[in-house]
Write an enzyme that holds these catalytic residues in place. Sequence first.
Site, PDB file in Angstrom:
ATOM      1  N   SER A   1       0.880  -1.310   0.234  1.00 13.23           N
ATOM      2  CA  SER A   1       0.396   0.140  -0.381  1.00 13.23           C
ATOM      3  C   SER A   1       0.352   1.168   0.170  1.00 13.23           C
ATOM      4  CB  SER A   1      -1.480  -0.193   1.137  1.00 13.23           C
ATOM      5  OG  SER A   1      -1.638  -0.775   1.045  1.00 13.23           O
TER       6      SER A   1
ATOM      7  N   THR B   1     -15.783  -8.933  -1.779  1.00 15.12           N
ATOM      8  CA  THR B   1     -15.812 -10.381  -0.094  1.00 15.12           C
ATOM      9  C   THR B   1     -15.149 -11.220  -1.406  1.00 15.12           C
ATOM     10  OG1 THR B   1     -17.261  -8.756   0.354  1.00 15.12           O
ATOM     11  CG2 THR B   1     -17.424 -11.340   1.280  1.00 15.12           C
TER      12      THR B   1
ATOM     13  N   ASN C   1      -8.485  -0.243   0.144  1.00 16.26           N
ATOM     14  CA  ASN C   1      -7.764  -0.337  -1.784  1.00 16.26           C
ATOM     15  C   ASN C   1      -8.317  -0.027  -2.271  1.00 16.26           C
ATOM     16  OD1 ASN C   1      -5.113  -0.935  -0.260  1.00 16.26           O
ATOM     17  ND2 ASN C   1      -6.199  -3.541  -0.797  1.00 16.26           N
TER      18      ASN C   1
ATOM     19  N   THR D   1       2.775   1.863   5.430  1.00 14.21           N
ATOM     20  CA  THR D   1       2.984   0.910   5.120  1.00 14.21           C
ATOM     21  C   THR D   1       2.308   0.308   4.305  1.00 14.21           C
ATOM     22  OG1 THR D   1       1.434   0.169   6.807  1.00 14.21           O
ATOM     23  CG2 THR D   1       3.233   0.967   8.013  1.00 14.21           C
ATOM     24  N   GLY D   2       2.331  -0.491   3.749  1.00 15.43           N
ATOM     25  CA  GLY D   2       1.753  -1.936   3.044  1.00 15.43           C
ATOM     26  C   GLY D   2       2.042  -3.688   3.730  1.00 15.43           C
TER      27      GLY D   2
END
Length: 392
Positions: A102, A158, A200, A343-344
């Site tokens: 990310s 989902t 996302n 962060t990712g």
Amino acid sequence: MKITNSRTVLAVAALGLALAVATPAAAAPASGATGRAGATCHPGTLDPSPLRASISGLPNADATSAQVRISTPEGCWTGVSGVRDLRGQAPVPPHARFRIGSVTKVFTAALVLQLAVEGRIDLADPVQRHLPGLLPADYPTVTIRQLLDHTSGIPSPTMPDGIEWQLAHRYDRWTPEQVVRLGLRNPREFEPGTRQHYTNMGYIVAGLLIEKVTGNSYAHELDRRIADPLRLRDTYAPGDDPRILGPHAHGYQAVVRDGATELVDATTWSQTFTPAAGNVISSLADLDTFMTALFAGRVVPPAQLAEMFTLPAVPDVAGGPARYSVGLTAFPLPGGELLWIKTGSRFGYLTGVASTRDGRFRMQYSITGIDAKGEELSRTAQAVIGAALGML
């Protein structure tokens, strides 16, 4: 399994906990290295002992390798620990590339802000104006800014639970439109602009916007607008290529089978499910160069760059204050200053970048954690974060 992306939430929480984390005793020394030409890293008077200790002793039961870079007014240090892969036990190659997860969103946000500078879009524009037909006809207006600061309310897909399903479908190829349509099967999370929920989805739509407005692929615009001007040799969007090209350390995922835990090589993995949100590949030196240039106003002019340091005046979905700006996350330090982080995580890889607004303190890390998408943040990552914060 609802695909949203809770890793940033967990990492932000761990930042607070890490202030009290003691760095582990060194089991084996982690190497130090200087950056290549164009990304010079000299230690000066900086004492990197806490960070060196935080990544010592790899591989272990938590991670197989780590790369860390820190820059302060005292100097700059790059450290590497662990192995390139578990088969040959060779060391991590110099300037190793990795999946940044990310952290991709920082690049995407910068690209969209550049289009705003050029007058090709306005952040207040409805997404529907630029991408007609992507959202249902009766969908409420979603602005471009709401995509970028996670206030759009567009639902996420989902997908089935379980690592075995993920492994079985690791080479599946998705188009961004397919991911959006899959998400829209779920109810709208909230009215656009009324809440904040980190996912996302806004950035997947932003990637489509970049392609529609420019007429070029996301990868092309990333190269043309950021990677080439800044001479980022290791930074690229892989498209539907599941490999990491160039030097890199392998990432692994722990899987329990028949009661025993085994490590599955997760290096080769399609990233088409997170286009423009989590698919980019880079290196420590490239991330430092990019973040330095970005915060200095050399990627996005100051007027538009202010969006990256402005939090929306809405609560998050849990009722707390908004923490996410356009592309970044605000983390308050004990003295009242904000540290801006991102962060990712992708299977096999954990990444983080952090900087003070004036850029005097910067840090980047890549850790090949064996459960990078797990509910708990890697102990190695926590130790690295704690050590770095202690050097502020």
